[in-house]
Scaffold this motif. Structure first.
Motif, PDB file in Angstrom:
ATOM      1  N   GLU A 895      12.589  -5.346  -2.255  1.00 42.13           N
ATOM      2  CA  GLU A 895      12.168  -6.033  -1.042  1.00 42.13           C
ATOM      3  C   GLU A 895      10.680  -5.914  -0.790  1.00 42.13           C
ATOM      4  N   LYS A 896      10.026  -5.053  -1.524  1.00 37.10           N
ATOM      5  CA  LYS A 896       8.612  -4.821  -1.264  1.00 37.10           C
ATOM      6  C   LYS A 896       7.752  -5.734  -2.125  1.00 37.10           C
ATOM      7  N   GLU A 897       6.618  -6.104  -1.567  1.00 28.88           N
ATOM      8  CA  GLU A 897       5.627  -6.874  -2.304  1.00 28.88           C
ATOM      9  C   GLU A 897       4.608  -5.905  -2.883  1.00 28.88           C
ATOM     10  N   LEU A 898       4.353  -6.049  -4.180  1.00 28.72           N
ATOM     11  CA  LEU A 898       3.469  -5.103  -4.858  1.00 28.72           C
ATOM     12  C   LEU A 898       2.020  -5.413  -4.504  1.00 28.72           C
ATOM     13  N   LYS A 899       1.448  -4.590  -3.655  1.00 27.43           N
ATOM     14  CA  LYS A 899       0.053  -4.742  -3.250  1.00 27.43           C
ATOM     15  C   LYS A 899      -0.622  -3.372  -3.248  1.00 27.43           C
ATOM     16  N   PRO A 900      -0.913  -2.841  -4.429  1.00 23.62           N
ATOM     17  CA  PRO A 900      -1.613  -1.549  -4.455  1.00 23.62           C
ATOM     18  C   PRO A 900      -3.027  -1.684  -3.929  1.00 23.62           C
ATOM     19  N   ALA A 901      -3.619  -0.548  -3.582  1.00 21.65           N
ATOM     20  CA  ALA A 901      -4.980  -0.571  -3.054  1.00 21.65           C
ATOM     21  C   ALA A 901      -5.942  -1.194  -4.050  1.00 21.65           C
ATOM     22  N   SER A 902      -5.757  -0.927  -5.315  1.00 26.77           N
ATOM     23  CA  SER A 902      -6.562  -1.531  -6.374  1.00 26.77           C
ATOM     24  C   SER A 902      -5.863  -1.256  -7.693  1.00 26.77           C
ATOM     25  N   MET A 903      -6.331  -1.911  -8.734  1.00 19.80           N
ATOM     26  CA  MET A 903      -5.766  -1.679 -10.051  1.00 19.80           C
ATOM     27  C   MET A 903      -6.014  -0.250 -10.515  1.00 19.80           C
ATOM     28  N   ARG A 904      -7.177   0.287 -10.184  1.00 18.14           N
ATOM     29  CA  ARG A 904      -7.477   1.657 -10.599  1.00 18.14           C
ATOM     30  C   ARG A 904      -6.548   2.652  -9.914  1.00 18.14           C
TER      31      ARG A 904
END
Length: 1545
Positions: A895-904
């Motif tokens: 159910e979550k959308e993958l939105k990490p703070a950054s790729m690193r």
């Protein structure tokens, strides 16, 4: 200097008879009338108002008579200004007779004998400068204008005349002395003619005197008179300014010809530089410099008003004045503190010039432009000269960016011979037992003689040279009393209470601070091996002892940091970093001072010109140089400097300072706000913890294993003079102290009470408090500063690696919890706050958490800790947590959308998750710390395969040398494997042959996998078993029980025809509804295609019916034949199956062959399961390249040994060939960096890509032992020093000339990658396993490894694809999808890839460790040339730059400690901790600190590099590249068919 010469002072004081005119014998009215008429006529011929005419005076008599009149006219009252002006004009014109071309109005006799008449005129000018009493301000200004005209004329005359003889020069100099004494000798009165002309007459005097030194060097009587006159004018500020001005100009020229053009230039203004005549010889400059330097006598007299006022004119003023009782009470003497400060500051500038560190600005020394006219105590000139040493901004961590001291600087003794007496006397002003008011005996020069070093006997010198504090004690007692605190100043003439408030000793503190600062800079400029006279050391230590005393503030009981203390601290940062004999006696006094400065958050230095930040930084430098002293010297006593100590006095020992130092360090870190200072303190804190831990571990090992009489460990930092103090003695010092209570969690009061709370285990106490303090401040105040955050995280990582005997589990859990909270807090910051720096700190926090978990595996046994870590990993990967705030519903992953703070951040979180699942509790693996991956490859697995077919040549184990010879190129081991890619990130190599010895009774479906993923290569061997292994002892198949006895009765088999429906169905008549369903044949009438398909199906059915009928008939015939022959048919079980399609079974059992799994996702053209075509050219090459990409960061540190005065790379590289040419401690240091490994048997990083991650044959005999070497054994050719953890691996290489040539033969450009070393498709077959080296087989994991990659780039990649993937083809082996462009996000970060980019995306960081025998040689080390011997293959085709290299200089002190100096590129993230520039460390922790600092330097550089990719990302990208290049595009049926077929062999 002039004691045997007569002075001309009496001639000046009594006046010259030639200055009096005969007209003075007559009444003023008559004389004035004569003078007015005669002078007016003479001035009319000068050409002022009309054209000049020849003078009517033709005889000497006429000229002399007129000169008598002009002489009288110059002495007229100022009310006769016009007459006086005309007199000045006449003489100024007549003096042109000494010019090369005289003016026309000059009388003929004057032109014929110009020197005679010029001397008379110069003497007559004296009348003009005599002050007139009772004149108004305007009239005085007019007089000053005329005096300026005369001075300008005389100065021009001295410059242009070439006809002046010695008598004329002497007359001119005496005249200048006389007018200066007339104007400047009396006490200063504001706005009188002397006050207005003061600066001008002095400048003309000094400038003309310099000209005379070049044209006609003054005689000794003149020099003596000049000195005596200057000493009478010392109450004038302008005298000191002109003195400084001339001294600086002469010093600039002196340095130029004494030390050459390479010596740092003392820059003076262009106007001042013109003071030196062009024809002045070097010898003349040297003579003039020394005489001018001493022309004002002893500058320290300026702080003694009684001496300055002991002149005739001061006495006359005191007699005639009603307000002044004593001469020293004159109001003008209130300027003495400023004058004294400026004089001592001028001397300090000269000292700095000789040291090669001249000031950038000299404003205020040579002019009064910046001096305020008020009598305030604080002026711009009163600040200490410490600004000359620490004013520059430190851009790097602890790194002093000041220009280094000149290598060619004179010795300290030489400078002290010249300036030491003045500086020492000034430093003792106001000390205990002396006053700044002197008696009459002080006026003599005998008391100012420098004490001779011969007063010290040989035994005292020997004792002080050994560094024993007893030597200092004896030296102070036996030395001359002239330099003791009580005798450095004579007895008081007057009580100090009689002094005016402006002349108290506190007012002279600025000058004293200047003197102490200069002394500190002199002694801190000591070169390696340089000896300083013991008498100077003793006087210096006594001066510092007095200067470091903390007086109470006059306004209250609070102690403040005065100017003296500030100057000492600012200028003595190197005090304990040098081999100064006996300097340790100052440790308690310096510690007292630091306890005033560092713990005070609201510190207010007394001087407004002292920077609080720089003062604290200098204090931290001193603290960092003292941290290791207690555990190094231990119970060695520290003697008192004074000789009046009591008999029963118990001397202080070094170990007793340990609690105070630790308390000071923690308190300073608690209140520090400057980022650079904070990083330095963090480095010192980690040094203290690790040093204490290493010391306790060493002591425990000595007590338990070695016994009391066994020598200590090699890595002990104890020097030859170290006491045999044990840990039990150390603990007894704090035996009565309470333990640290758990309830003391209040941050505010925890650290100020540290000394009384220090537990017996000091390392444990420091570990607990350091962890708590750093974590707390990291969350509260350091999170917004990247460099401080990185330093704090580096400290936490260092604490995690530190071995503490009693590790506090709660503190470890708390540290990990704080790290997770830090990551969560940083990630939760608003979007505008997200930046590169923020994400860099998050990445560093993830790496630190991985270090803690791998070092303390028990943390994951705690459920709460495990939950916290996994939540923050989820946050890093997806951008949110499934469990939000309390009360919010749990959000599932789908159910979550993958939105990490950054790729690193996502990459760092993935790395931490992999460490948790694979490495925590299992590192090092059976393969050793050298490799996180399995050492098995395809060739090794095939050699241990059961199948006899796989052991035939070339796969026979005895044929390893010819395993991959040219004749077997077609039988590569790759053809025995099936290759698949799962989720576009994991490559599987499946071998269906069983391993081990063949056992027919225990044949199970077996599959062997080589899993190449982002985090390494792993080997799995799996069997399909119906019973657990512990229950598999019984036979799977029971033995044949035999045929049962047949029954006698034979059953009757009824013969009936089967029916599909009951018989009654046939009797039911059909109705119309039954005919509504058409027959099958009727449906083909109209559809021709269906009819053809039906006919084809009918034929197939008929064929199948016929085949089955034939088979039945054949079976019946066989049974009848057996029955006819009388035989019996035995029922036996089928034979055991030994051939399984285990690849298909594995993929099926793990869910990779389900219909849903084989569907291509909508957001990617790559199916979850893709087969690879190994027959494509380049596959083996790319596979080897993939195996050559390490799953950890790899760094290299190169070590060099520099002997004294070596400047070339060849000399430096040759030092390590023999142990006789290096310090034994250097070899000890090498052994503490890592463990030695053989380059040719080492599967990890070896310092060069050509020999890394592979095992090869050595061409130079690496097994030959080397008996004698100075480090050359680890030159990278055969062996290196190696260290690794779960995150990184580092190689330490000691280059030599031989290794440099060896590397040149490997790579002509020094940038070969492991892939470039291959040649053709069979290059992958060059494996270490075929050399007979078989490492231990890793234990198969209990659960299959999962891939935790989240390819967020798929959505971006989908937009660049063209429609669907295309139709499948029957030729599966040749239908390969063309390579797709790489993901755009990654491509942008990668940039242009060159050689070595797969291994070190973003470049290679060069780190050098240079061991110096002479510390001053650091500036001459040829870093650029040494870089040529530091090739690693990761340079990417670019030549390494000297500016981008990090250098750690190490210098061994005579005490057994080591001094550290760091050098690196300037930038936001440059030098890392724990080592700090200037830190003093012990040998026991040197290797650990150097290794950690090197790793942290490289990590910071990687964080700063935008093009850098973590290792697992580079491996993933390589797998994706191979997938695009070698994948076989197949439909689902084709894939099933491919799985059911046997692999090609």
């Amino acid at each position: 200097m002039y004691s045997e010469w007569a002075s001309l002072s009496s001639l000046i004081h009594n006046g010259n008879e030639e200055n009096f005119s005969v007209l003075g014998k007559f009444p003023m009215v008559e004389g004035k009338a004569v003078a007015v008429s005669v002078v007016k006529h003479l001035a009319g011929n000068l050409g002022i108002s009309q054209a000049a005419e020849p003078s009517p005076l033709t005889t000497d008599r006429e000229v002399l008579w007129c000169m008598e009149v002009v002489c009288f006219g110059l002495s007229l009252p100022l009310s006769e200004h016009d007459t006086i002006r005309d007199c000045v004009f006449v003489y100024c014109e007549w003096l042109s007779a000494l010019h090369p071309v005289p003016k026309i109005s000059v009388p003929k006799p004057v032109c014929e004998d110009p020197n005679l008449y010029a001397r008379k005129m110069i003497n007559h000018f004296h009348n003009l400068f005599v002050p007139r009493k009772g004149e108004g301000h305007d009239v005085i200004n007019r007089q000053a204008v005329l005096c300026h005209r005369v001075l300008r004329t005389l100065q021009t005359l001295a410059q242009v005349s070439n006809r002046m003889n010695r008598e004329t020069w002497e007359s001119l100099l005496l005249f200048l002395l006389a007018i200066n004494d007339t104007l400047l000798g009396p006490p200063t009165v504001k706005d009188d003619v002397g006050d207005q002309l003061c600066e001008r007459v002095l400048s003309v005097l000094f400038e003309v005197w310099l000209l005379a030194c070049s044209r006609c060097f003054p005689s000794p009587p003149l020099w003596k008179t000049f000195r005596e006159m200057c000493m009478n004018w010392r109450h004038r500020m302008a005298l000191i300014e002109q003195w400084n001005r001339v001294n600086l100009v002469l010093t600039s020229k002196l340095l130029e010809f004494m030390y050459g053009p390479s010596f740092p230039e003392l820059k003076v203004s262009e106007e001042d530089a013109q003071l030196i005549p062009s024809g002045m010889t070097n010898d003349c400059i040297a003579q003039a410099w020394y005489r001018f330097l001493h022309c004002i006598g002893d500058p320290v007299d300026l702080c003694h008003p009684a001496i300055i006022s002991q002149t005739q004119k001061f006495l006359q003023y005191a007699i005639t004045s009603e307000d002044v009782v004593d001469p020293y009470q004159h109001p003008c003497l209130t300027q003495l503190p400023k004058i004294f400060s400026k004089a001592i500051r001028g001397i300090a500038v000269l000292v700095d010039s000789f040291l090669g560190m001249p000031k950038a600005s000299l404003i205020g020394l040579t002019s009064g432009r910046t001096v305020t006219t008020s009598h305030s105590t604080a002026t711009t000139n009163s600040g200490p000269s410490s600004t000359s040493s620490l004013t520059s901004v430190l851009s790097n961590l602890g790194q002093d960016t000041r220009p280094p001291l000149a290598p060619a600087r004179p010795k300290c003794n030489s400078i002290l011979h010249m300036f030491g007496e003045w500086l020492f006397e000034a430093a003792h002003i106001g000390c205990h037992g002396s006053t700044h008011i002197s008696d009459n005996s002080r006026l003599g020069e005998a008391s100012t003689k420098r004490p001779s070093s011969l007063l010290l006997d040989g035994s005292v010198r020997k004792s002080i040279g050994s560094g024993n504090s007893l030597g200092i004690q004896g030296m102070v007692v036996n030395a001359s009393p002239s330099f003791s605190p009580a005798s450095s100043q004579p007895a008081s003439l007057n009580d100090a209470t009689e002094l005016p408030p402006t002349l108290t000793i506190e007012k002279f503190e600025s000058g004293r601070a200047e003197a102490l600062g200069a002394l500190c800079r002199i002694f801190c400029a000591k070169k390696t091996g340089e000896e300083i006279l013991p008498v100077y050391l003793a006087r210096f230590y006594l001066a510092l002892q007095q200067g470091l005393r903390i007086p109470e503030d006059r306004s209250g009981d609070a102690r403040v940091c005065g100017e003296v203390l500030s100057s000492i601290i600012l200028n003595s940062a190197d005090l304990f970093r040098l081999d100064l004999d006996g300097v340790q006696v100052l440790v308690p006094y310096v510690l007292d001072a630091l306890e005033i400065i560092l713990p005070d958050k609201e510190l207010s230095p007394k001087s407004q010109y002292v920077s609080k930040t720089e003062l604290r930084r200098a204090s931290i430098h001193l603290l960092l140089s003292m941290l290791v002293l207690p555990l190094h010297f231990q119970t060695l006593p520290i003697r008192e400097l004074s000789s009046g100590s009591e008999k029963n006095y118990n001397p202080l020992t070094f170990i007793q300072l340990k609690p105070r130092l630790m308390n000071l360090l923690i308190n300073a870190l608690q209140v520090e706000s400057d980022p650079q200072n904070t990083q330095m303190l963090l480095g010192g804190l980690l040094l203290s913890v690790q040093d204490a831990a290493a010391y306790e571990e060493m002591e425990q090992g000595i007590q338990l294993d070695q016994g009391p009489d066994t020598p200590s460990n090699l890595l002990s930092s104890a020097s030859d003079t170290m006491s045999s103090h044990s840990l039990s003695d150390y603990r007894s010092l704090t035996e009565d102290l309470p333990e640290l209570q758990e309830g003391d969690a209040a941050f505010g009061n925890l650290y100020y009470d540290y000394p009384c709370r220090l537990s017996k285990n000091s390392a444990h106490a420091l570990f607990v408090q350091a962890t708590y303090l750093v974590c707390h401040r990291l969350m509260s105040s350091w999170k917004s500063d990247l460099n401080v955050s990185l330093a704090a995280l580096e400290l936490l990582a260092g604490l995690a690696r530190t071995h503490i005997r009693k590790t506090d589990d709660l503190e470890c859990k708390r540290a990990v919890k704080w790290l997770c909270d830090y990551v969560a807090q940083q990630c939760s910051r608003p979007p505008p706050a997200h930046s590169k720096d923020l994400h860099s700190s998050i990445v560093a926090a993830f790496q630190t958490a991985a270090t803690w978990l791998s070092a303390h595996p028990f943390l994951l046994h705690d459920k709460e800790c495990l939950t916290t870590v996994l939540e923050v990993v989820e946050l890093g990967i997806s951008g949110t947590k499934s469990q939000g705030k309390p009360g919010e519903p749990i959000k599932m992953k789908e159910e979550k959308e993958l939105k990490p703070a950054s790729m690193r951040v996502r990459d760092a979180a993935e790395a931490l998750l992999t460490v948790i699942l694979e490495q925590v509790g299992y590192f090092p693996s059976p393969c050793g710390a050298e490799s996180l991956s399995s050492l098995l490859d395809e060739a090794a697995l095939l050699r241990h395969c059961r199948s006899p077919s796989s052991l035939t040549p070339p796969f026979h184990r005895n044929c390893s040398n010819s395993f991959y010879s040219e004749q077997y190129k077609g039988s590569s081991p790759l053809h025995h494997f099936r290759y698949f890619v799962i989720e576009n990130s994991t490559m599987l190599a499946l071998l269906e042959e069983p391993l081990g010895v063949s056992d027919e009774q225990d044949s199970q479906p077996t599959v062997t996998l080589l899993i190449r993923g982002p985090f390494g290569r792993h080997a799995w061997s799996m069997q399909l078993r119906h019973l657990p292994r512990h229950k598999s002892g019984s036979k799977y198949h029971a033995p044949n029980p035999g045929r049962p006895i047949p029954m006698g009765e034979t059953s009757v088999r009824p013969d009936f025809k089967p029916r599909y429906f009951p018989e009654s169905v046939d009797r039911i008549p059909l109705c119309k509804v039954d005919h509504s369903i058409p027959s099958l044949e009727s449906t083909f009438v109209e559809d021709e295609k269906s009819s053809m398909e039906h006919a084809h199906l009918a034929r197939l059915m008929e064929r199948q019916v016929a085949a089955e009928a034939a088979a039945m008939q054949k079976s019946k015939a066989l049974l009848e034949q057996i029955r006819d022959s009388g035989g019996q048919v035995e029922c036996t079980p089928p034979p055991v199956c030994h051939e399984f399609q285990t690849a298909r079974l594995f993929l099926s059992h793990f869910g990779f062959l389900s219909s849903e799994s084989l569907k291509e996702p909508l957001n990617s053209p790559i199916a979850p399961l893709m087969a690879l075509d190994i027959n494509q050219p380049g596959f083996s090459h790319d596979l080897e390249t993939l195996d050559g990409i390490s799953c950890r960061t790899c760094d290299t540190v190169h070590l060099f040994y520099v002997r004294a005065r070596q400047k070339t790379a060849d000399e430096i590289l040759s030092n390590v060939n023999s142990s006789s040419t290096v310090n034994p401690h250097f070899l000890e240091f090498l052994s503490s960096l890592g463990w030695p490994v053989s380059v040719h048997k080492h599967p990890g990083w070896s310092g060069h890509v050509s020999t890394s991650w592979r095992v090869t044959e050595s061409s130079s005999g690496f097994d030959l032992p080397v008996s004698d070497h100075g480090g050359s054994l680890y030159n990278g050719e055969n062996k290196v020093l190696y260290w690794a953890d779960v995150n990184s691996e580092i190689a330490f290489v000691v280059p030599t000339l031989k290794s440099q040539k060896f590397m040149d033969t490997i790579s002509t450009d020094g940038s070969l990658t492991s892939g470039e070393l291959s040649s053709g498709p069979a290059s992958f077959d060059r494996s270490f396993s075929d050399r007979g080296y078989l490492p231990p087989t890793p234990v198969p994991p209990e659960k299959p490894m999962r891939t935790f990659s989240l390819d967020l780039e798929r959505q971006q990649q989908l937009a660049q694809q063209d429609g669907s993937a295309g139709a499948s083809s029957s030729n599966m082996a040749n239908e390969i999808m063309p390579p797709a462009p790489p993901p755009p996000t990654r491509q942008k970060r990668l940039g242009r890839q060159g050689p070595g980019s797969l291994h070190s995306s973003g470049g290679d960081t060069k780190v050098l460790v240079v061991w110096l025998e002479s510390f001053e040689d650091w500036i001459n080390v040829p870093i650029g040339d040494l870089l040529n011997s530091m090739a690693t293959g990761l340079e990417g085709g670019t030549r390494p730059s000297e500016r981008e290299s990090f250098v750690i200089f190490l210098h061994a002190l005579q005490t057994g400690l080591l001094r550290v100096k760091l050098q690196g590129p300037s930038g936001r993230m440059t030098l890392a901790t724990p080592l700090v520039d200037g830190m003093v460390v012990s040998r026991r922790v040197l290797g650990t600190l150097v290794r950690q600092t090197s790793l942290n330097m490289c990590r910071r550089r990687r964080l700063e590099n935008d093009a850098y990719h973590p290792p697992h990302v580079r491996r993933r990208l390589k797998i994706q590249e191979m997938t695009q290049k070698y994948m076989i595009k197949m439909s689902e049926p084709e894939l099933y068919t491919y799985l059911f077929s046997s692999p090609p062999s």
